[in-house]
Design a protein around this motif. Structure first.
Motif, PDB file in Angstrom:
ATOM      1  N   PHE A 172       0.807  -1.211   0.000  1.00  0.00           N
ATOM      2  CA  PHE A 172       0.000   0.000   0.000  1.00  0.00           C
ATOM      3  C   PHE A 172       0.846   1.268   0.000  1.00  0.00           C
ATOM      4  CE2 PHE A 172      -3.368  -2.873   1.118  1.00  0.00           C
ATOM      5  CZ  PHE A 172      -4.522  -2.264   0.671  1.00  0.00           C
ATOM      6  N   GLY A 173       2.160   1.129   0.139  1.00  0.00           N
ATOM      7  CA  GLY A 173       3.028   2.297   0.127  1.00  0.00           C
ATOM      8  C   GLY A 173       2.894   3.157   1.368  1.00  0.00           C
ATOM      9  N   VAL A 174       2.606   2.526   2.521  1.00  0.00           N
ATOM     10  CA  VAL A 174       2.474   3.269   3.769  1.00  0.00           C
ATOM     11  C   VAL A 174       3.615   2.879   4.702  1.00  0.00           C
ATOM     12  CG1 VAL A 174      -0.014   3.485   3.544  1.00  0.00           C
ATOM     13  CG2 VAL A 174       0.932   1.513   4.762  1.00  0.00           C
ATOM     14  N   GLU A 175       3.755   3.670   5.786  1.00  0.00           N
ATOM     15  CA  GLU A 175       4.943   3.515   6.624  1.00  0.00           C
ATOM     16  C   GLU A 175       4.642   2.995   8.023  1.00  0.00           C
ATOM     17  OE1 GLU A 175       6.742   7.341   6.511  1.00  0.00           O
ATOM     18  OE2 GLU A 175       6.868   7.390   4.330  1.00  0.00           O
ATOM     19  N   ASN A 176       3.373   2.920   8.409  1.00  0.00           N
ATOM     20  CA  ASN A 176       3.067   2.392   9.726  1.00  0.00           C
ATOM     21  C   ASN A 176       1.684   1.746   9.717  1.00  0.00           C
ATOM     22  OD1 ASN A 176       1.057   4.474  10.200  1.00  0.00           O
ATOM     23  ND2 ASN A 176       2.784   5.868  10.518  1.00  0.00           N
ATOM     24  N   ARG A 177       1.344   1.101  10.811  1.00  0.00           N
ATOM     25  CA  ARG A 177       0.099   0.342  10.864  1.00  0.00           C
ATOM     26  C   ARG A 177      -1.131   1.239  10.880  1.00  0.00           C
ATOM     27  NH1 ARG A 177       0.543  -5.278  14.180  1.00  0.00           N
ATOM     28  NH2 ARG A 177       2.531  -5.993  13.318  1.00  0.00           N
ATOM     29  N   PHE A 178      -0.988   2.416  11.429  1.00  0.00           N
ATOM     30  CA  PHE A 178      -2.129   3.328  11.434  1.00  0.00           C
ATOM     31  C   PHE A 178      -2.512   3.702  10.010  1.00  0.00           C
ATOM     32  CE2 PHE A 178      -3.891   7.702  11.839  1.00  0.00           C
ATOM     33  CZ  PHE A 178      -5.052   7.354  12.520  1.00  0.00           C
ATOM     34  N   GLN A 179      -1.503   4.060   9.202  1.00  0.00           N
ATOM     35  CA  GLN A 179      -1.760   4.366   7.801  1.00  0.00           C
ATOM     36  C   GLN A 179      -2.343   3.158   7.084  1.00  0.00           C
ATOM     37  OE1 GLN A 179       2.367   5.733   7.111  1.00  0.00           O
ATOM     38  NE2 GLN A 179       1.448   7.432   6.013  1.00  0.00           N
ATOM     39  N   LEU A 180      -1.821   1.970   7.396  1.00  0.00           N
ATOM     40  CA  LEU A 180      -2.331   0.761   6.743  1.00  0.00           C
ATOM     41  C   LEU A 180      -3.798   0.541   7.074  1.00  0.00           C
ATOM     42  CD1 LEU A 180      -1.852  -1.814   5.091  1.00  0.00           C
ATOM     43  CD2 LEU A 180      -1.144  -2.939   7.217  1.00  0.00           C
ATOM     44  N   GLY A 181      -4.167   0.769   8.343  1.00  0.00           N
ATOM     45  CA  GLY A 181      -5.565   0.611   8.728  1.00  0.00           C
ATOM     46  C   GLY A 181      -6.479   1.551   7.963  1.00  0.00           C
ATOM     47  N   LEU A 182      -6.037   2.804   7.788  1.00  0.00           N
ATOM     48  CA  LEU A 182      -6.838   3.765   7.030  1.00  0.00           C
ATOM     49  C   LEU A 182      -6.923   3.359   5.563  1.00  0.00           C
ATOM     50  CD1 LEU A 182      -5.577   7.113   8.589  1.00  0.00           C
ATOM     51  CD2 LEU A 182      -7.799   6.036   8.925  1.00  0.00           C
ATOM     52  N   ALA A 183      -5.807   2.871   5.004  1.00  0.00           N
ATOM     53  CA  ALA A 183      -5.800   2.460   3.603  1.00  0.00           C
ATOM     54  C   ALA A 183      -6.717   1.261   3.384  1.00  0.00           C
ATOM     55  CB  ALA A 183      -4.383   2.131   3.155  1.00  0.00           C
ATOM     56  N   LEU A 184      -6.679   0.298   4.301  1.00  0.00           N
ATOM     57  CA  LEU A 184      -7.559  -0.867   4.183  1.00  0.00           C
ATOM     58  C   LEU A 184      -9.022  -0.461   4.328  1.00  0.00           C
ATOM     59  CD1 LEU A 184      -5.518  -3.452   6.272  1.00  0.00           C
ATOM     60  CD2 LEU A 184      -5.911  -3.527   3.811  1.00  0.00           C
ATOM     61  N   GLY A 185      -9.278   0.499   5.213  1.00  0.00           N
ATOM     62  CA  GLY A 185     -10.645   0.991   5.354  1.00  0.00           C
ATOM     63  C   GLY A 185     -11.128   1.702   4.111  1.00  0.00           C
ATOM     64  N   ALA A 186     -10.235   2.486   3.479  1.00  0.00           N
ATOM     65  CA  ALA A 186     -10.595   3.192   2.251  1.00  0.00           C
ATOM     66  C   ALA A 186     -10.934   2.222   1.144  1.00  0.00           C
ATOM     67  CB  ALA A 186      -9.439   4.099   1.816  1.00  0.00           C
ATOM     68  N   ALA A 187     -10.219   1.087   1.135  1.00  0.00           N
ATOM     69  CA  ALA A 187     -10.474   0.083   0.106  1.00  0.00           C
ATOM     70  C   ALA A 187     -11.599  -0.865   0.497  1.00  0.00           C
ATOM     71  CB  ALA A 187      -9.200  -0.715  -0.153  1.00  0.00           C
ATOM     72  N   ARG A 188     -12.198  -0.646   1.669  1.00  0.00           N
ATOM     73  CA  ARG A 188     -13.306  -1.465   2.159  1.00  0.00           C
ATOM     74  C   ARG A 188     -12.930  -2.936   2.236  1.00  0.00           C
ATOM     75  NH1 ARG A 188     -18.617   1.201  -0.875  1.00  0.00           N
ATOM     76  NH2 ARG A 188     -18.264   3.320  -0.148  1.00  0.00           N
ATOM     77  N   VAL A 189     -11.683  -3.184   2.618  1.00  0.00           N
ATOM     78  CA  VAL A 189     -11.243  -4.555   2.778  1.00  0.00           C
ATOM     79  C   VAL A 189     -11.873  -5.159   4.024  1.00  0.00           C
ATOM     80  CG1 VAL A 189      -9.249  -6.002   3.273  1.00  0.00           C
ATOM     81  CG2 VAL A 189      -9.115  -4.242   1.504  1.00  0.00           C
ATOM     82  N   THR A 190     -11.998  -4.351   5.082  1.00  0.00           N
ATOM     83  CA  THR A 190     -12.612  -4.830   6.303  1.00  0.00           C
ATOM     84  C   THR A 190     -13.218  -3.651   7.042  1.00  0.00           C
ATOM     85  OG1 THR A 190     -12.294  -6.182   8.277  1.00  0.00           O
ATOM     86  CG2 THR A 190     -10.572  -4.593   7.754  1.00  0.00           C
ATOM     87  N   THR A 191     -14.133  -3.925   7.934  1.00  0.00           N
ATOM     88  CA  THR A 191     -14.781  -2.884   8.735  1.00  0.00           C
ATOM     89  C   THR A 191     -14.766  -3.324  10.190  1.00  0.00           C
ATOM     90  OG1 THR A 191     -16.247  -2.352   6.911  1.00  0.00           O
ATOM     91  CG2 THR A 191     -16.893  -1.558   9.082  1.00  0.00           C
ATOM     92  N   PRO A 192     -14.334  -2.477  11.117  1.00  0.00           N
ATOM     93  CA  PRO A 192     -14.329  -2.867  12.524  1.00  0.00           C
ATOM     94  C   PRO A 192     -15.733  -3.132  13.021  1.00  0.00           C
ATOM     95  CG  PRO A 192     -13.887  -0.513  12.282  1.00  0.00           C
ATOM     96  CD  PRO A 192     -13.826  -1.113  10.899  1.00  0.00           C
TER      97      PRO A 192
END
Length: 352
Positions: free
Chosen positions: A328-348
């Motif tokens: 995803f081209g991100v540098e930490n897990r927080f960014q990854l969580g936002l990127a995954l949310g943007a792609a609707r991969v998962t929802t808490p």
């Protein structure tokens, strides 16, 4: 850490991606942070997101220009930025990207192309004209239902290539419903299909998403299109008899010279058109193991408890997360969580 009562969005709520309406990935990331975590100044955003201050500043300026975030009063050197409500923000960026074609100009373009190619052989039939042969290689299909039936027959018999130009920015259900399965059947049996279209008014793709997975399917967009057109196996072409009124039916052209000229016109526009997905979010395809891990983490598991549930080592969990961040081209897990949310991969999960 921000307490739950200070969050600006309920836990589990979805935030649509603003990238699809033309904003940068950085701006989308900052907007999501402000929306989910509440007001922040630029320095805090940079620290929490692990982004350079310059990129955060550019993202905030972009959000302000789009009317979806603004600095608060006071603290001139470090103002606290807040995001507009999600519904208002989406409405603002959609209005910003709304681009409606000039229908009169589109009709003029159609008539010019037809006149130049046919030299009057394919003129608009008079109102109430009966369908049938109009001349050498020119046939009139007097209404839309008859045209849809004829096009379906031609597509079912198609063996090589299907070309299409769409001049609509939205499709009615009667047109869209039969088109998708016909197209899927065609590419499934090996027919190459290429489609040109105008950018939809709201910037949403108006092509069946399943088709993008086919190697034989291609779709491009451009700001202007010469006419609405279908070309079947480079031997038969159909276009509206009256560009101002599609209900007046279509002309079916089988005259080889005219069909070749229409194919050349398609190729000219195809060469300069662009894939609309290039400026959007890439398709996200996770392996079963990656999806299981992301789901467990979204449910609140730690690396250790997720590893225990998956019966793997914590070292493998770390490796999977690192590979996802690199993808995803991100540098930490927080960014990854936002990127995954943007792609609707998962929802808490929803929580009280």
């Amino acid at each position: 850490m921000t307490s739950p009562e200070h969050l600006s969005l309920p836990v589990g709520a979805a935030v649509p991606s603003l990238v699809r309406w033309g904003l940068s990935c950085d701006a989308d990331l900052v907007f999501r942070t402000l929306t989910t975590m509440g007001g922040r100044d630029a320095r805090t955003l940079a620290a929490e997101l692990g982004l350079p201050a310059r990129r955060v500043g550019d993202a905030l300026a972009e959000l302000r220009g789009a009317g979806v975030a603004a600095p608060g009063p006071g603290r001139a050197r470090a103002p606290v930025w807040t995001a507009a409500p999600v519904r208002d923000a989406v409405a603002a960026v959609r209005r910003r990207r709304l681009r409606l074609v000039d229908e009169e100009a589109q009709a003029r373009s159609h008539r010019t192309v037809v006149t130049e190619l046919s030299r009057g052989a394919a003129t608009v039939p008079a109102a109430g004209a009966v369908g049938g042969e109009l001349g050498d290689g020119v046939r009139y299909l007097p209404d839309r239902p008859l045209t849809r039936a004829r096009l379906a027959d031609l597509m079912d018999a198609e063996r090589s290539e299907h070309l299409a130009i769409n001049t609509e920015q939205a499709f009615d259900a009667a047109s869209a419903r039969p088109a998708a399965p016909l197209s899927r059947r065609m590419v499934d049996r090996g027919v190459r299909m290429r489609v040109l279209g105008l950018p939809p008014a709201d910037r949403d793709l108006h092509v069946d998403a399943a088709l993008f997975g086919h190697a034989r399917f291609g779709y491009r967009e451009a700001a202007e299109m010469p006419l609405k057109l279908f070309v079947v196996d480079r031997r038969v072409a159909l276009f509206p008899a009256d560009p101002a009124d599609f209900d007046r039916g279509y002309l079916e052209i089988s005259q080889p010279g005219m069909v070749r000229a229409l194919v050349m016109l398609f190729e000219q526009h195809w060469a300069t058109a662009t894939d609309p997905r290039e400026s959007g979010l890439p398709e996200v395809v996770l392996t079963d193991r990656e999806r299981e891990l992301v789901t467990l983490l979204a449910q609140g598991h730690t690396d250790a408890s997720a590893a225990a549930r998956m019966r793997v080592s914590t070292r493998l969990i770390t490796k999977i997360m690192r590979e996802l961040m690199d993808r995803f081209g991100v540098e930490n897990r927080f960014q990854l969580g936002l990127a995954l949310g943007a792609a609707r991969v998962t929802t808490p999960q929803e929580r009280p």
